[in-house]
Write an enzyme that holds these catalytic residues in place. Structure first.
Site, PDB file in Angstrom:
ATOM      1  N   SER A  82       1.754  -2.405   6.758  1.00 20.92           N
ATOM      2  CA  SER A  82       3.038  -2.894   6.250  1.00 20.92           C
ATOM      3  C   SER A  82       2.885  -4.369   5.893  1.00 20.92           C
ATOM      4  O   SER A  82       1.957  -4.738   5.192  1.00 20.92           O
ATOM      5  CB  SER A  82       4.146  -2.651   7.282  1.00 20.92           C
ATOM      6  OG  SER A  82       3.853  -3.322   8.503  1.00 20.92           O
TER       7      SER A  82
ATOM      8  N   TYR B 224       9.640  -5.706  -3.007  1.00 23.20           N
ATOM      9  CA  TYR B 224       8.439  -5.639  -2.169  1.00 23.20           C
ATOM     10  C   TYR B 224       8.820  -5.748  -0.699  1.00 23.20           C
ATOM     11  O   TYR B 224       8.367  -4.950   0.134  1.00 23.20           O
ATOM     12  CB  TYR B 224       7.457  -6.751  -2.548  1.00 23.20           C
ATOM     13  CG  TYR B 224       6.225  -6.778  -1.673  1.00 23.20           C
ATOM     14  CD1 TYR B 224       5.185  -5.878  -1.887  1.00 23.20           C
ATOM     15  CD2 TYR B 224       6.111  -7.682  -0.618  1.00 23.20           C
ATOM     16  CE1 TYR B 224       4.057  -5.883  -1.076  1.00 23.20           C
ATOM     17  CE2 TYR B 224       4.981  -7.693   0.200  1.00 23.20           C
ATOM     18  CZ  TYR B 224       3.960  -6.788  -0.032  1.00 23.20           C
ATOM     19  OH  TYR B 224       2.852  -6.795   0.783  1.00 23.20           O
TER      20      TYR B 224
ATOM     21  N   LYS C 147       8.474  -2.930   2.368  1.00 20.70           N
ATOM     22  CA  LYS C 147       7.715  -3.118   3.600  1.00 20.70           C
ATOM     23  C   LYS C 147       8.605  -2.935   4.835  1.00 20.70           C
ATOM     24  O   LYS C 147       8.141  -2.452   5.875  1.00 20.70           O
ATOM     25  CB  LYS C 147       7.045  -4.487   3.608  1.00 20.70           C
ATOM     26  CG  LYS C 147       5.915  -4.603   2.577  1.00 20.70           C
ATOM     27  CD  LYS C 147       4.851  -3.540   2.793  1.00 20.70           C
ATOM     28  CE  LYS C 147       3.695  -3.655   1.821  1.00 20.70           C
ATOM     29  NZ  LYS C 147       2.646  -2.638   2.056  1.00 20.70           N
TER      30      LYS C 147
END
Length: 295
Positions: free
Chosen positions: A177, A192, A196
């Site tokens: 991650s 993004y 994650k």
């Protein structure tokens, strides 16, 4: 009569040894995926690496597969496609009866966004009109989140077989991650960071549901800070390694530098081998989250 002491179990090869283990690493051709590949293969594991670019994978085998106790084997695949994932499962199954370690590392970044506008109309223009598209969100989520779910669930039987056949060992899934999924800042790329965060929560859900089903597979994730990769450095050299200038991180990270290959290797070996670790996030960031207080 007293029982013998157990000093032998504290030897490094017994604590972290990977000899005879079979692993699969997505995105194993560069960056953190390559670091993970080396950490396992050098210590005795047979490591299958996959990615979209055959030439990149083959070069890893040529460069890093020699004179090691393990083995690196390249199998091209697109893990954003269920059909390609199934083909990968079939190919691994034809070669191996079980899978000990699965590392879901493949991922992409997203376009930068300027979040410093103080006027609402300017902020709207930047975030809604200029830099965000539905396809961008779909692409990042497909690669950074969806594949974690489908690759993991596709390999459950092979992973379960590893646990069944090896006394004292439970197979493991490690999702890569990022601290970007932990901190509150967007870091100028909302999608993004959101992907994650989703990856971290997906790890917890998979760990819980798999354990609740009575299947003995550990699922954890490693949340790196800044490590040299094609994503962070925008390029890699002829050995498919990237570099970042140490000076840029002095004063920004307590460690005063970006992460090194060996830092990630240690985290991978620990997460893969520790049989009491399940459903957890292992943060390897040089103290960045600690320093920013941005959880």
């Amino acid at each position: 009569m007293s029982s013998p002491v157990n000093n032998a179990s504290f030897r490094l090869e017994n604590l972290f040894g990977m000899k005879g283990k079979v692993a699969l690493i997505t995105g194993g051709g560069s960056g953190i995926g390559l670091m993970a590949t080396q950490s396992l293969a050098v210590n005795g594991a047979k490591v299958y690496i996959t990615g979209r670019t055959k030439e990149k994978l083959d070069r890893v085998v040529d460069l890093y597969g020699k004179d090691i106790s393990g083995e690196i084997i390249a199998i091209p695949a697109d893990v954003t496609s269920k059909e390609s994932i199934q083909k990968l499962v079939d190919e691994i199954s034809a070669k191996e009866s079980e899978l000990d370690i699965l590392i879901n590392n493949a991922g992409i970044s997203s376009a930068k966004q300027n979040t410093d506008h103080e006027d609402s109309k300017e902020l709207q223009q930047e975030l809604f009109h200029n830099t965000s598209t539905v396809s961008d969100w779909e692409d990042v989520m497909r690669t950074n989140v969806m594949q974690l779910f489908f690759v993991t669930t596709a390999f459950l039987p092979l992973l379960s077989k590893s646990t069944e056949d090896t006394s004292g060992w439970s197979s493991t899934v490690i999702n890569i991650s990022s601290i970007s999924g932990i901190i509150k800042e967007s870091q100028h790329h909302f999608v993004y960071n959101a992907s994650k965060a989703a990856a971290i929560h997906l790890t917890k859900m998979l760990a819980h549901e798999i354990a609740s089903s009575g299947v003995k597979i550990r699922v954890n994730n490693i949340a790196p800070g800044v490590f040299p990769s094609e994503m962070t450095a925008k390029e890699s050299g002829d050995k498919q390694k990237s570099s970042l200038e140490k000076e840029k991180f002095e004063g920004k990270v307590p460690a005063g530098r970006p992460g090194k290959d060996e830092d990630m290797a240690g985290a991978v070996l620990f997460t893969a081998s520790n049989q009491y670790l399940n459903g957890q996030t292992v943060v390897v960031d040089g103290g960045y989250v600690l320093a920013t207080g941005s959880v």
